[in-house]
Design a protein around this motif. Structure first.
Motif, mmCIF file in Angstrom:
data_model
loop_
_atom_site.group_PDB
_atom_site.id
_atom_site.type_symbol
_atom_site.label_atom_id
_atom_site.label_comp_id
_atom_site.label_asym_id
_atom_site.label_seq_id
_atom_site.Cartn_x
_atom_site.Cartn_y
_atom_site.Cartn_z
ATOM 1 N N ILE A 117 -3.802 1.446 -2.355
ATOM 2 C CA ILE A 117 -4.233 1.362 -0.966
ATOM 3 C C ILE A 117 -3.191 2.059 -0.099
ATOM 4 O O ILE A 117 -1.998 1.734 -0.158
ATOM 5 N N TYR A 118 -3.647 3.051 0.669
ATOM 6 C CA TYR A 118 -2.811 3.701 1.682
ATOM 7 C C TYR A 118 -3.009 2.985 3.014
ATOM 8 O O TYR A 118 -4.114 2.511 3.321
ATOM 9 N N ARG A 119 -1.944 2.941 3.823
ATOM 10 C CA ARG A 119 -2.000 2.209 5.083
ATOM 11 C C ARG A 119 -1.213 2.968 6.161
ATOM 12 O O ARG A 119 -0.131 3.505 5.906
ATOM 13 N N SER A 120 -1.786 3.024 7.365
ATOM 14 C CA SER A 120 -1.123 3.671 8.496
ATOM 15 C C SER A 120 -1.086 2.718 9.684
ATOM 16 O O SER A 120 -2.080 2.026 9.968
ATOM 17 N N HIS A 121 0.048 2.694 10.379
ATOM 18 C CA HIS A 121 0.200 1.871 11.580
ATOM 19 C C HIS A 121 0.328 2.730 12.837
ATOM 20 O O HIS A 121 0.646 2.199 13.908
ATOM 21 N N ASP A 122 0.096 4.040 12.716
ATOM 22 C CA ASP A 122 0.211 4.927 13.871
ATOM 23 C C ASP A 122 -0.976 5.890 13.938
ATOM 24 O O ASP A 122 -0.817 7.078 14.157
ATOM 25 N N THR A 128 1.941 4.706 4.371
ATOM 26 C CA THR A 128 2.619 4.078 3.244
ATOM 27 C C THR A 128 1.556 3.715 2.217
ATOM 28 O O THR A 128 0.355 3.743 2.516
ATOM 29 N N HIS A 129 1.960 3.388 1.003
ATOM 30 C CA HIS A 129 0.974 3.026 -0.007
ATOM 31 C C HIS A 129 1.538 1.991 -0.966
ATOM 32 O O HIS A 129 2.756 1.841 -1.094
ATOM 33 N N GLU A 130 0.627 1.295 -1.650
ATOM 34 C CA GLU A 130 1.018 0.285 -2.628
ATOM 35 C C GLU A 130 -0.071 0.138 -3.690
ATOM 36 O O GLU A 130 -1.258 0.231 -3.383
ATOM 37 N N PRO A 131 0.311 -0.078 -4.950
ATOM 38 C CA PRO A 131 -0.683 -0.428 -5.969
ATOM 39 C C PRO A 131 -1.237 -1.822 -5.673
ATOM 40 O O PRO A 131 -0.514 -2.699 -5.185
ATOM 41 N N VAL A 132 -2.521 -2.014 -5.939
ATOM 42 C CA VAL A 132 -3.154 -3.307 -5.671
ATOM 43 C C VAL A 132 -3.852 -3.811 -6.927
ATOM 44 O O VAL A 132 -4.250 -3.042 -7.800
ATOM 45 N N THR A 133 -3.993 -5.126 -7.006
ATOM 46 C CA THR A 133 -4.694 -5.773 -8.113
ATOM 47 C C THR A 133 -6.138 -6.019 -7.724
ATOM 48 O O THR A 133 -6.421 -6.483 -6.610
ATOM 49 N N VAL A 134 -7.071 -5.703 -8.630
ATOM 50 C CA VAL A 134 -8.490 -5.959 -8.421
ATOM 51 C C VAL A 134 -8.932 -6.977 -9.470
ATOM 52 O O VAL A 134 -9.161 -6.635 -10.635
#
Length: 318
Positions: A117-122, A128-134
């Motif tokens: 999952i990529y994430r932006s606050h601007d 930023t990004h992080e591996p996620v569990t499904v």
């Protein structure tokens, strides 16, 4: 191979359209536009390995950002450092602006790499990004899970993900697989949910039948939800459909047993599917606008673009 992204503009609510213009600073293919609340436009896409501009030899994925209404674009490569060098990756169909104004999108690979999952606050300027569990994803599943996913958030804050999955690796429980299908046109939709802002996910249920894909959800002015999707195989007529549903505390509810609306059924019977999509928007006067494509009877083959037709439907709900 050479493909281009074409932009068409309408200044009269979709009644007439400009001639298509090539977006010189946007690489193809399958672009998906996402407007943010501050006017920023985000566009997801991927570059085919055979495109002559792709020197990497594998699928490359970018998100493009525009702050001037789509006149110019800046690309951000989506290449997580968790992936091995040379690993191709594909993105979710949309990027979703959450209630706190942050933005998320998904990246997955076909090479047994983690779902990201990529994430932006601007507003999409930096990511930023992080591996996620499904939780509930079959351990043997190898297709890119987030590829073509549509993200949506309900008013209670739960994030839902409508994911296109391989029907052979992830069949509908208790329902036999279709016997004869062409290529990937019998794939289907699974619904995932997240209650921790997208950091972890679990299976929430199924969406529709085999051959259902390319979903989008719009919250209508009267509070109802409209799901638009494409039927690419098995259930004639092929093309774009819609169904009205409602928002619930844990997500949404749609019934595929009645009141399904056929927006586009122009692919002739006997042809392989040659169109679809159909992201719908609602205008201020309540009119719904849905774009779609179809392949006409002059070109029954799946390959080729000579007879692909593109149309815009303007329509109203009762």
């Amino acid at each position: 191979m050479h493909e281009d992204v074409l932009f068409l503009h309408s200044a009269d609510d979709g009644r007439s359209w400009s001639d298509p213009g090539v977006a010189a600073d946007v690489l193809p293919r399958e672009p998906y536009l996402c407007p943010l609340s501050d006017g920023t436009l985000l566009l997801t896409m991927h570059l085919h390995p055979r495109d002559h501009r792709n020197s990497a030899g594998h699928v490359q994925t970018y998100i493009y950002r525009s702050v001037d209404g789509g006149r110019t674009w800046v690309a951000y490569p989506l290449t997580p450092d968790e992936y091995r060098p040379g690993t191709g990756a594909m993105s979710s169909r949309n990027s979703l602006e959450l209630q706190d104004k942050s933005v998320i999108l998904g990246i997955s690979s076909m090479e047994d790499q983690p779902d990201i999952i990529y994430r932006s606050h601007d507003h999409g300027l930096t990511w930023t990004h992080e591996p996620v569990t499904v939780h509930g994803k079959p351990p043997e599943y190898t297709d890119p899970l987030w590829a073509e996913t549509f993200f949506w958030q309900n008013r209670a804050g739960r994030i839902l993900a409508l994911c296109r999955v391989n029907q052979k690796q992830w069949p509908i429980e208790g329902k036999p697989l279709p016997e004869k299908v062409h290529y990937d046109q019998a794939e289907r939709l699974i619904v995932l949910c997240s209650d921790d802002h997208g950091h972890s996910w679990q299976v929430h249920g199924n969406m529709g039948d085999y051959g259902t894909m390319y979903p989008s959800i719009v919250r209508l002015q009267d509070g109802r939800l409209l799901l638009t999707y494409t039927v690419r195989s098995l259930d004639l007529p092929l093309g774009v459909r819609a169904v009205v549903g409602e928002e619930t505390e844990d997500g949404f509810s749609f019934s595929f047993e009645h009141d399904i609306m056929i927006i586009d059924g122009k692919t002739p019977e006997g042809n392989l599917s040659g169109g679809g999509f159909g992201n719908t928007i609602q205008l201020n006067d309540g009119t719904l606008v849905t774009p779609y494509s179809y392949r006409n009877a002059d070109n029954p083959e799946a390959a080729g673009t000579q007879s692909v037709q593109m149309e815009i439907a303007r329509w109203q709900l009762p």
